[in-house]
Design a protein around this motif. Sequence first.
Motif, PDB file in Angstrom:
ATOM      1  N   THR A   1      10.181  84.339  14.259  1.00 32.49           N
ATOM      2  CA  THR A   1      10.223  82.998  13.680  1.00 32.49           C
ATOM      3  C   THR A   1       8.925  82.271  14.034  1.00 32.49           C
ATOM      4  O   THR A   1       8.560  82.178  15.213  1.00 32.49           O
ATOM      5  CB  THR A   1      11.432  82.204  14.201  1.00 32.49           C
ATOM      6  OG1 THR A   1      12.628  82.873  13.799  1.00 32.49           O
ATOM      7  CG2 THR A   1      11.431  80.790  13.640  1.00 32.49           C
TER       8      THR A   1
ATOM      9  N   SER B   1      16.096  80.695  20.062  1.00 31.44           N
ATOM     10  CA  SER B   1      15.012  81.397  20.748  1.00 31.44           C
ATOM     11  C   SER B   1      14.873  80.900  22.182  1.00 31.44           C
ATOM     12  O   SER B   1      15.468  79.885  22.584  1.00 31.44           O
ATOM     13  CB  SER B   1      13.689  81.203  20.003  1.00 31.44           C
ATOM     14  OG  SER B   1      13.215  79.878  20.149  1.00 31.44           O
TER      15      SER B   1
ATOM     16  N   THR C   1       9.896  81.467  19.682  1.00 33.91           N
ATOM     17  CA  THR C   1       9.403  80.955  18.407  1.00 33.91           C
ATOM     18  C   THR C   1       7.899  80.767  18.536  1.00 33.91           C
ATOM     19  O   THR C   1       7.431  80.065  19.436  1.00 33.91           O
ATOM     20  CB  THR C   1      10.073  79.613  18.062  1.00 33.91           C
ATOM     21  OG1 THR C   1      11.476  79.821  17.862  1.00 33.91           O
ATOM     22  CG2 THR C   1       9.479  79.032  16.792  1.00 33.91           C
TER      23      THR C   1
ATOM     24  N   VAL D   1      14.854  86.271  15.948  1.00 34.81           N
ATOM     25  CA  VAL D   1      15.750  85.283  16.554  1.00 34.81           C
ATOM     26  C   VAL D   1      15.506  83.930  15.883  1.00 34.81           C
ATOM     27  O   VAL D   1      14.354  83.517  15.698  1.00 34.81           O
ATOM     28  CB  VAL D   1      15.505  85.188  18.070  1.00 34.81           C
ATOM     29  CG1 VAL D   1      16.352  84.086  18.683  1.00 34.81           C
ATOM     30  CG2 VAL D   1      15.802  86.525  18.733  1.00 34.81           C
ATOM     31  N   LEU D   2      16.560  83.252  15.514  1.00 31.99           N
ATOM     32  CA  LEU D   2      16.423  81.944  14.884  1.00 31.99           C
ATOM     33  C   LEU D   2      15.791  80.945  15.849  1.00 31.99           C
ATOM     34  O   LEU D   2      15.933  81.065  17.076  1.00 31.99           O
ATOM     35  CB  LEU D   2      17.787  81.431  14.428  1.00 31.99           C
ATOM     36  CG  LEU D   2      18.499  82.279  13.355  1.00 31.99           C
ATOM     37  CD1 LEU D   2      19.872  81.693  13.056  1.00 31.99           C
ATOM     38  CD2 LEU D   2      17.660  82.365  12.099  1.00 31.99           C
ATOM     39  N   GLU D   3      15.103  79.957  15.301  1.00 31.67           N
ATOM     40  CA  GLU D   3      14.379  78.983  16.122  1.00 31.67           C
ATOM     41  C   GLU D   3      15.284  78.313  17.151  1.00 31.67           C
ATOM     42  O   GLU D   3      14.931  78.202  18.327  1.00 31.67           O
ATOM     43  CB  GLU D   3      13.734  77.934  15.215  1.00 31.67           C
ATOM     44  CG  GLU D   3      12.931  76.875  15.966  1.00 31.67           C
ATOM     45  CD  GLU D   3      12.292  75.862  15.048  1.00 31.67           C
ATOM     46  OE1 GLU D   3      11.711  74.889  15.565  1.00 31.67           O
ATOM     47  OE2 GLU D   3      12.376  76.037  13.805  1.00 31.67           O
ATOM     48  N   ARG D   4      16.465  77.889  16.725  1.00 30.04           N
ATOM     49  CA  ARG D   4      17.359  77.157  17.643  1.00 30.04           C
ATOM     50  C   ARG D   4      17.952  78.055  18.721  1.00 30.04           C
ATOM     51  O   ARG D   4      18.481  77.561  19.723  1.00 30.04           O
ATOM     52  CB  ARG D   4      18.480  76.486  16.846  1.00 30.04           C
ATOM     53  CG  ARG D   4      19.446  77.450  16.183  1.00 30.04           C
ATOM     54  CD  ARG D   4      20.567  76.699  15.475  1.00 30.04           C
ATOM     55  NE  ARG D   4      21.544  77.585  14.881  1.00 30.04           N
ATOM     56  CZ  ARG D   4      21.428  78.147  13.690  1.00 30.04           C
ATOM     57  NH1 ARG D   4      20.355  77.890  12.938  1.00 30.04           N
ATOM     58  NH2 ARG D   4      22.370  78.959  13.230  1.00 30.04           N
TER      59      ARG D   4
ATOM     60  N   ALA E   1       8.818  86.694   8.599  1.00 32.82           N
ATOM     61  CA  ALA E   1      10.080  85.985   8.883  1.00 32.82           C
ATOM     62  C   ALA E   1      11.160  86.909   9.445  1.00 32.82           C
ATOM     63  O   ALA E   1      12.011  86.474  10.230  1.00 32.82           O
ATOM     64  CB  ALA E   1      10.580  85.292   7.613  1.00 32.82           C
ATOM     65  N   LYS E   2      11.155  88.174   9.068  1.00 32.88           N
ATOM     66  CA  LYS E   2      12.157  89.111   9.575  1.00 32.88           C
ATOM     67  C   LYS E   2      11.819  89.631  10.967  1.00 32.88           C
ATOM     68  O   LYS E   2      12.675  90.223  11.624  1.00 32.88           O
ATOM     69  CB  LYS E   2      12.310  90.286   8.613  1.00 32.88           C
ATOM     70  CG  LYS E   2      12.904  89.906   7.264  1.00 32.88           C
ATOM     71  CD  LYS E   2      13.078  91.142   6.391  1.00 32.88           C
ATOM     72  CE  LYS E   2      13.690  90.766   5.040  1.00 32.88           C
ATOM     73  NZ  LYS E   2      13.859  91.963   4.164  1.00 32.88           N
TER      74      LYS E   2
ATOM     75  N   ASN F   1      11.326  86.935  22.654  1.00 31.74           N
ATOM     76  CA  ASN F   1      12.328  86.249  21.831  1.00 31.74           C
ATOM     77  C   ASN F   1      11.987  84.765  21.711  1.00 31.74           C
ATOM     78  O   ASN F   1      12.847  83.886  21.832  1.00 31.74           O
ATOM     79  CB  ASN F   1      13.735  86.427  22.394  1.00 31.74           C
ATOM     80  CG  ASN F   1      14.348  87.748  21.967  1.00 31.74           C
ATOM     81  OD1 ASN F   1      13.976  88.313  20.943  1.00 31.74           O
ATOM     82  ND2 ASN F   1      15.291  88.243  22.759  1.00 31.74           N
TER      83      ASN F   1
END
Length: 542
Positions: free
Chosen positions: A181, A113, A145, A108-111, A177-178, A143
């Motif tokens: 995050t 999460s 960061t 999940v991308l940081e923004r 990274a996959k 989920n």
Amino acid sequence: MGVGKSWLLSKNLAVLHHTHPNAKHVFCSRSISWSVVCGLLLFVLGLISLLTGHVVSHLEWYSQRFGHRTFYSSLDGNDRALIDIWESQYSKYYYGCKERGRHFSPAVLERMSNGYLLIATSGGLNQQRTGITDAVVVARILNATLVVPELDHNSFWKDDSDFANIFDVNWFITYLAKDVTIVKRVPDKVMRSMEKPPYTMRVPRKSDPEYYLDQVLPILLRRRVLQLTKFDYRLANDLDDELQKLRCRVNYHALRFTKPIRQLGQRIVMRMQKMANRYIAVHLRFEPDMLAFSGCYFGGGEKERQELGEIRKRWTTLPDLSPDGERKRGKCPLSPHEVGLMLRALGFTNDTYLYVASGEIYGGDETMKPLKDLFPNIYTKEMLVEEELKPFLSFSSRLAAIDYIVCDESNVFVANNNGNMARILAGRRRYMGHKRTIRPNAKKLSALLMARPEMDWDSFSRKVKECQRGFMGEPDEMRPGRGEFHEYPSSCVCEKPFIDELSEDGIRPPKLAFRNLTMGADSEMNEGNEESFELPKASERT
């Protein structure tokens, strides 16, 4: 395989019936005894075996598995031939596997999460390593960061090294990274937007994913930044395979030591290999505080009892223990001399090179002398890289990391007792090809060592070999549910495609963890593991 054999058997019976139309009446006739029927079936089975070479060989293989013949092969019904003490003959059939499944979603991308997860680890280097590994998995479950974990600066070892002083932090972030995050710190704008400081909590030991989703996630969503303290063994041992493989990606790939540590560790390895083609690494765990913590007695008289008793007072919550009782339960580490006797009894000769990974040995040179008499070629990192080691001397965790590398690269690793370094390295060596890893069966060896003066050397050696069956790091020791996953990473060790041919040496591979035979295999734990986790790790320097 089994389905194919059943089909062949039924087909042959069908052919038999077609050739003899009255066959069914013959089989049903009461005038024909069951022995004839059984004989006929055995004849058909033998015919199939003769034509295909499958059935008999597989029956032999299954009998080996259930008879534990992976360590010793029966010669005449009584004698047993010891396996190769330097390497497993089955290691070529297995490999480490940690690839993500097709349905394992990207990180999940940081923004997007659910918030930032702060982790404060606990204990020495390898205890902290388990916490870091599990922290990544917990971040995945939530989920969240993950912020690069904080290392413990206040434990017994008083090492003020940060994550980046021991591990390659950029590699850690990039490699995972996959999966998750990871950031080096919580962004300033997030910290400024918070009305309260980060919420801090400690979760129970070995909490399952549902606990994190039910009890931790709501707090994370509400507070946006959450810190979990004393984070060691706070995640359940038994997880689904995808999360277990993530554990392996973290532990065996993402947690890479910094370049200076790697270089010095490899320098020691090369110097050991230059002196000998093969070497044994022994983690003695015979430091004064370790012995005091164990509650055991090692024959040093009243002086030893007083010295270890004074050290033991550091831990006010430790229970009173019976030294004899602890030894009978297999809770006492072997002395250096006893470790040497075990190795010589297993078949290692006195010209074998030993690397000793340990801190201060209780009793010093006097304690080590019997081991040196058995194995004169003994070396430590201080002996091999005295000058190069000086920048690391003030940092116990960095010294532990160097020992970790040299032990991992050894041909044989001997773990005296079952501490964090022993478990972590045993698991890694299984994952990296089942390199020979010997763990003393202390419960049986203690009784055997006490009786040693009453038996000749050949008898002692034979009994040591017998009691060490199942404690040599073979693939079939990895049964589902056994011990800690960090020591038995069965989800991350795969069998190579099975070729139905005997190998050149006439050996068939053991089925890893009975995976195709008994998925409900025993769930035995190493006796006392829970206790060792609950109590503070007194002197496990590594």
